[in-house]
Design a protein around this motif. Structure first.
Motif, PDB file in Angstrom:
ATOM      1  N   PHE A  26       0.843  -1.191   0.000  1.00 18.61           N
ATOM      2  CA  PHE A  26       0.000   0.000   0.000  1.00 18.61           C
ATOM      3  C   PHE A  26       0.877   1.240   0.000  1.00 18.61           C
ATOM      4  N   ALA A  27       0.249   2.353  -0.360  1.00 24.39           N
ATOM      5  CA  ALA A  27       0.931   3.649  -0.324  1.00 24.39           C
ATOM      6  C   ALA A  27       0.238   4.531   0.700  1.00 24.39           C
ATOM      7  N   TYR A  28       1.029   5.161   1.562  1.00 26.93           N
ATOM      8  CA  TYR A  28       0.516   6.035   2.615  1.00 26.93           C
ATOM      9  C   TYR A  28       0.952   7.459   2.318  1.00 26.93           C
ATOM     10  N   GLN A  29       0.004   8.384   2.358  1.00 20.04           N
ATOM     11  CA  GLN A  29       0.315   9.780   2.067  1.00 20.04           C
ATOM     12  C   GLN A  29      -0.243  10.662   3.172  1.00 20.04           C
ATOM     13  N   SER A  30       0.593  11.546   3.685  1.00 18.57           N
ATOM     14  CA  SER A  30       0.173  12.389   4.804  1.00 18.57           C
ATOM     15  C   SER A  30       0.961  13.690   4.785  1.00 18.57           C
ATOM     16  N   ALA A  31       0.309  14.766   5.267  1.00 14.68           N
ATOM     17  CA  ALA A  31       0.960  16.052   5.464  1.00 14.68           C
ATOM     18  C   ALA A  31       0.772  16.449   6.917  1.00 14.68           C
ATOM     19  N   ARG A  32       1.789  17.122   7.499  1.00 16.31           N
ATOM     20  CA  ARG A  32       1.748  17.411   8.937  1.00 16.31           C
ATOM     21  C   ARG A  32       0.542  18.251   9.317  1.00 16.31           C
ATOM     22  N   MET A  33       0.225  19.275   8.532  1.00 10.74           N
ATOM     23  CA  MET A  33      -0.927  20.109   8.827  1.00 10.74           C
ATOM     24  C   MET A  33      -1.840  20.210   7.605  1.00 10.74           C
ATOM     25  N   GLY A  34      -1.857  19.165   6.806  1.00  7.81           N
ATOM     26  CA  GLY A  34      -2.685  19.170   5.617  1.00  7.81           C
ATOM     27  C   GLY A  34      -4.003  18.461   5.835  1.00  7.81           C
ATOM     28  N   GLY A  35      -4.577  17.960   4.734  1.00 10.52           N
ATOM     29  CA  GLY A  35      -5.846  17.264   4.811  1.00 10.52           C
ATOM     30  C   GLY A  35      -5.691  15.870   5.377  1.00 10.52           C
ATOM     31  N   ALA A  36      -6.750  15.089   5.252  1.00 11.39           N
ATOM     32  CA  ALA A  36      -6.764  13.748   5.826  1.00 11.39           C
ATOM     33  C   ALA A  36      -5.760  12.841   5.111  1.00 11.39           C
ATOM     34  N   PRO A  37      -4.912  12.119   5.859  1.00 13.91           N
ATOM     35  CA  PRO A  37      -4.009  11.152   5.237  1.00 13.91           C
ATOM     36  C   PRO A  37      -4.793  10.064   4.524  1.00 13.91           C
ATOM     37  N   THR A  38      -4.160   9.457   3.544  1.00 14.06           N
ATOM     38  CA  THR A  38      -4.815   8.399   2.778  1.00 14.06           C
ATOM     39  C   THR A  38      -3.918   7.178   2.668  1.00 14.06           C
ATOM     40  N   ILE A  39      -4.547   6.037   2.477  1.00 16.11           N
ATOM     41  CA  ILE A  39      -3.867   4.788   2.156  1.00 16.11           C
ATOM     42  C   ILE A  39      -4.496   4.252   0.879  1.00 16.11           C
ATOM     43  N   THR A  40      -3.684   3.931  -0.099  1.00 16.96           N
ATOM     44  CA  THR A  40      -4.188   3.372  -1.351  1.00 16.96           C
ATOM     45  C   THR A  40      -3.574   1.998  -1.572  1.00 16.96           C
ATOM     46  N   GLY A  41      -4.372   1.106  -2.117  1.00 15.17           N
ATOM     47  CA  GLY A  41      -3.900  -0.251  -2.385  1.00 15.17           C
ATOM     48  C   GLY A  41      -4.874  -0.989  -3.282  1.00 15.17           C
ATOM     49  N   THR A  42      -4.518  -2.209  -3.620  1.00 11.84           N
ATOM     50  CA  THR A  42      -5.311  -3.026  -4.531  1.00 11.84           C
ATOM     51  C   THR A  42      -5.555  -4.400  -3.924  1.00 11.84           C
ATOM     52  N   VAL A  43      -6.773  -4.898  -4.065  1.00 11.04           N
ATOM     53  CA  VAL A  43      -7.104  -6.251  -3.632  1.00 11.04           C
ATOM     54  C   VAL A  43      -7.798  -6.983  -4.777  1.00 11.04           C
ATOM     55  N   LYS A  44      -7.727  -8.317  -4.726  1.00  8.98           N
ATOM     56  CA  LYS A  44      -8.384  -9.141  -5.735  1.00  8.98           C
ATOM     57  C   LYS A  44      -9.213 -10.215  -5.047  1.00  8.98           C
TER      58      LYS A  44
END
Length: 252
Positions: A26-44
């Motif tokens: 998965f990929a995790y994206q976050s900013a210290r004082m930004g918007g909501a962090p996200t996690i992206t990934g793929t499942v089958k």
């Protein structure tokens, strides 16, 4: 990361205990004082899960990340399974959708404008600002969801005029940062005003059993300077240079 679904207030494996989905990468994206962090990934999975994604989440670093919209899916003749590309959003997305309310504080000794409306206006310091946020959380129900605000030890400010209208909580936090100049950071659902000692909020462990599977470093190839030389002429030296010291030695 294992996928779960909230059903009747309980967290159960999704879509079932026998076929629980997991994000192998998965990929995790976050900013210290930004918007909501996200996690992206793929499942089958062989089953079609259309319409079943409400309240589906994964847990990461002590925080839940929820599916907010139906993920895209695809299928082709090379694999019998459905492929779902999923984006999970941190619980902080709640702060993007709830207005900051100027809630009345019965224990406040500050003579300020309080209206239970989306117009916020008062004169106060960072502690008053935190109190206003906590009062708003209590009024809107965010407190019952676990949200709170604290001011770190040693943090203080001068009284400032705070005035804005129709701001979501996430926007209000940015307004507060612009006004007081004190950053904020998240510890789960606790919002801190202060300077976090380690700005790297999320520690990743390296290894096949952990989150970090590979490390890549891009070298800048900077040239190392280990000596410097001066160039010029006598044109820029004052007439009294060099000066003779009382002991007869030359001083520059």
């Amino acid at each position: 990361l294992s996928l779960y679904k909230v059903v009747n207030g309980q967290s159960v494996p999704f879509p079932s205990s026998e076929e629980q989905l997991k994000l192998s990468s998965f990929a995790y994206q976050s900013a210290r004082m930004g918007g909501a962090p996200t996690i992206t990934g793929t499942v089958k999975i062989l089953d079609n899960l259309e319409g079943q994604w409400d309240n589906v989440f994964v847990s990461f670093n002590g925080e839940r990340f929820y599916v907010r919209k139906e993920p895209d899916n695809a299928k082709n003749n090379t694999d019998a399974r459905e492929t779902y590309d999923i984006t999970f959003y941190s619980q902080r997305f709640e702060l993007d959708n709830v207005y900051m309310i100027d809630a009345v504080q019965s224990d406040s000794d500050i003579d300020g404008y309080q209206s239970n409306s989306t117009k916020v206006q008062f004169m106060g310091d960072i502690n008053e600002w935190a109190a206003r946020l906590n009062a708003s959380f209590g009024y809107t129900g965010l407190a019952s969801e676990g949200w709170s605000v604290v001011v770190d030890d040693g943090i203080s400010s001068e009284d400032k005029l705070v005035s804005f209208e129709d701001k979501f909580v996430s926007e209000a936090l940015q307004e507060g940062f612009s006004i007081f100049g004190i950053p904020y950071y998240f510890d789960g659902q606790e919002i801190h005003f202060g300077y976090v000692s380690n700005e790297l909020e999320d520690a990743f462990k390296y290894g096949v059993e952990n989150e970090l599977l590979s490390i890549k470093k891009t070298n800048a190839n900077y040239k190392i300077v280990n000596r410097c030389s001066g160039y010029g002429s006598g044109d820029n030296l004052p007439y009294y240079y060099p000066n003779m010291s009382p002991r007869g030695t030359v001083s520059a």
